[in-house]
Structure formats: structure tokens, C-alpha cells
Design a protein around this motif. Structure first.
Motif, short mmCIF file in Angstrom:
data_model
loop_
_atom_site.label_atom_id
_atom_site.label_comp_id
_atom_site.label_asym_id
_atom_site.label_seq_id
_atom_site.Cartn_x
_atom_site.Cartn_y
_atom_site.Cartn_z
N GLU A 125 0.80 -1.14 -0.07
CA GLU A 125 -0.01 -0.16 -0.24
C GLU A 125 0.91 1.42 0.01
N ILE A 126 1.85 1.31 0.81
CA ILE A 126 2.81 2.43 0.90
C ILE A 126 3.39 2.61 -0.45
N TYR A 127 3.94 1.52 -0.95
CA TYR A 127 4.67 1.83 -2.35
C TYR A 127 3.74 2.14 -3.29
N LYS A 128 2.43 1.65 -3.54
CA LYS A 128 1.54 2.07 -4.34
C LYS A 128 1.18 3.33 -4.46
N ASP A 129 1.09 3.79 -3.08
CA ASP A 129 0.88 5.19 -2.80
C ASP A 129 1.81 6.00 -3.39
N LYS A 130 3.28 5.98 -3.27
CA LYS A 130 4.32 6.75 -3.58
C LYS A 130 4.28 6.60 -5.13
N LEU A 131 4.11 5.34 -5.63
CA LEU A 131 3.92 5.06 -7.17
C LEU A 131 2.83 6.15 -7.75
N LYS A 132 1.71 6.18 -7.16
CA LYS A 132 0.60 7.07 -7.53
C LYS A 132 0.99 8.28 -7.52
N SER A 133 1.69 8.50 -6.43
CA SER A 133 2.11 10.01 -6.28
C SER A 133 3.18 10.55 -7.44
N LEU A 187 3.40 9.01 -10.32
CA LEU A 187 2.59 8.95 -11.54
C LEU A 187 1.74 10.40 -11.71
N ASP A 188 1.32 10.77 -10.78
CA ASP A 188 0.52 12.13 -10.89
C ASP A 188 1.37 13.04 -11.14
N SER A 189 2.57 13.02 -10.39
CA SER A 189 3.62 14.43 -10.70
C SER A 189 3.98 14.24 -12.08
N LEU A 190 4.45 12.87 -12.66
CA LEU A 190 4.73 12.91 -14.20
C LEU A 190 3.95 13.08 -14.95
N THR A 191 2.51 12.77 -14.81
CA THR A 191 1.29 13.13 -15.52
C THR A 191 1.30 14.66 -15.65
N GLU A 192 1.56 15.48 -14.54
CA GLU A 192 1.29 16.65 -14.50
C GLU A 192 2.50 17.35 -15.40
N LYS A 193 3.64 16.85 -15.12
CA LYS A 193 4.86 17.28 -15.92
C LYS A 193 4.81 16.99 -17.55
N LYS A 194 4.12 15.84 -17.49
CA LYS A 194 3.99 15.55 -19.13
C LYS A 194 3.16 16.70 -19.85
N SER A 195 1.83 16.91 -19.06
CA SER A 195 1.01 17.89 -19.39
C SER A 195 1.47 19.25 -19.75
#
Length: 182
Positions: free
Chosen positions: A63-71, A73-81
């Protein structure tokens, strides 16, 4: 104990294949060592090697690592945008620059062509003027000679006219004789 362990191994071979086991202790892996970042069994937890390490149950670690990955992923999605927006802006600038550059090039080329045409026009007009002088000058000389000849003929006509109008026959014959000599 060994016989019982062997029986368990033979009874549930599918279960052993489906769950990972500790290589040292042949026990099911139930914990995640945060320090070493690897899965361990309950016996490994009590070993000196992992004694002071930060340990978590596998589910919690997942759960902890999935949350970190999600965070991430969100950050990379924003950077991609943001990068996509920057890319669009850059493409637009390049397009505008190319259009501006092309416009400048076209204007420059047409200016050069106008200059060339103006120079050619002036050169042709100069040649025409010289040609005109070369042709017209002899024609004007001929015209002056023709006018002089015409004046001379008109004078002669005028004299002849006067002579024909002469009433005195003696003066008429005298004038006629002089004219023939001339």
C-alpha cells in the motif's frame, strides 16, 4: 518434525509454488524490510541481520509503495502535460518564425527583382535615347536642308509670280534673261 514437514511439502505442492518462500529458512515470506528493500520471513526478522531494520507486513508495504507510485505517476502526468504545452508553444513559435522568415525572404527577393527591373528599364531608356539621337540627328539635318530648299523654292516662286504679273514687256524679258543666267 522432519517427516511432518516433508508431508506438508508433498501435500500442498501448488501452495508452495504460488507463495514465495525464504531461501534460508524455507518459510513463507511475510514481511518487507524497508532498510534492505527485500522480502523476509519471520525467522529472518529475529536474526541479527534485520534486528534494527524497519519492517512492515507485505500488504502494508505494498500500500505504501503503491501510494508513492501513484504520487510519482500524478507528478509525471502533470510534468507531461506541462511539457506537451511547452512543445505546442515551441511548435507555434517555430511556425511563426518560419512564416516571418519566409515573408522576409519573399519581400527581400521582390525588392531585388524591382531593383533589377528598374536598372534594366533605365539602361533600355538610355540605349533608346542614344539610338534616337543617332537616328533623329541625320533626319533633323535632312529636314533643315529640305526647309532651306523649300524656302529657296518659295523665293523663286515668288519671283516668278512677280515676273508673270509684270505688265511691262521690256522689264519682263530683261528679268527673264537674268533669271536664266542664275
Amino acid at each position: 518434525n522432519l517427516a511432518e514437514g516433508a508431508r506438508k511439502l508433498k501435500l500442498d505442492p501448488k501452495e508452495k509454488e504460488s507463495k514465495p518462500h525464504c531461501e534460508k529458512h524455507q518459510r513463507e515470506l511475510e514481511l518487507f524490510c524497508e532498510t534492505d528493500r527485500k522480502l523476509i520471513c519471520l525467522i529472518c526478522r529475529d536474526c541479527r541481520e534485520h534486528k534494527s531494520h524497519d519492517l512492515r507486513p507485505i500488504n502494508e508495504a505494498v500500500e505504501i509503495y503503491k501510494d508513492k507510485l501513484k504520487s510519482s505517476l500524478d507528478s509525471l502526468t502533470e510534468k507531461k502535460s506541462a511539457v506537451l504545452q511547452t512543445e505546442l508553444t515551441q511548435k507555434r513559435k517555430i511556425s511563426e518564425e518560419q512564416a516571418s522568415s519566409l515573408q522576409t525572404h519573399i519581400t527581400s527577393e521582390f525588392t531585388k527583382m524591382r531593383q533589377i527591373l528598374t536598372e534594366k528599364e533605365q539602361r533600355l531608356l538610355r540605349v533608346l535615347g542614344e539610338e534616337e539621337e543617332r537616328i533623329v540627328e541625320p533626319m533633323e539635318k535632312n529636314l533643315r536642308e529640305i526647309q532651306e530648299n523649300l524656302n529657296s523654292i518659295e523665293e523663286e516662286l515668288s519671283k516668278l509670280q512677280k515676273l508673270t504679273e509684270q505688265k511691262d514687256d521690256l522689264i519682263f524679258l530683261k528679268e527673264e534673261a537674268c533669271r536664266k543666267r542664275r
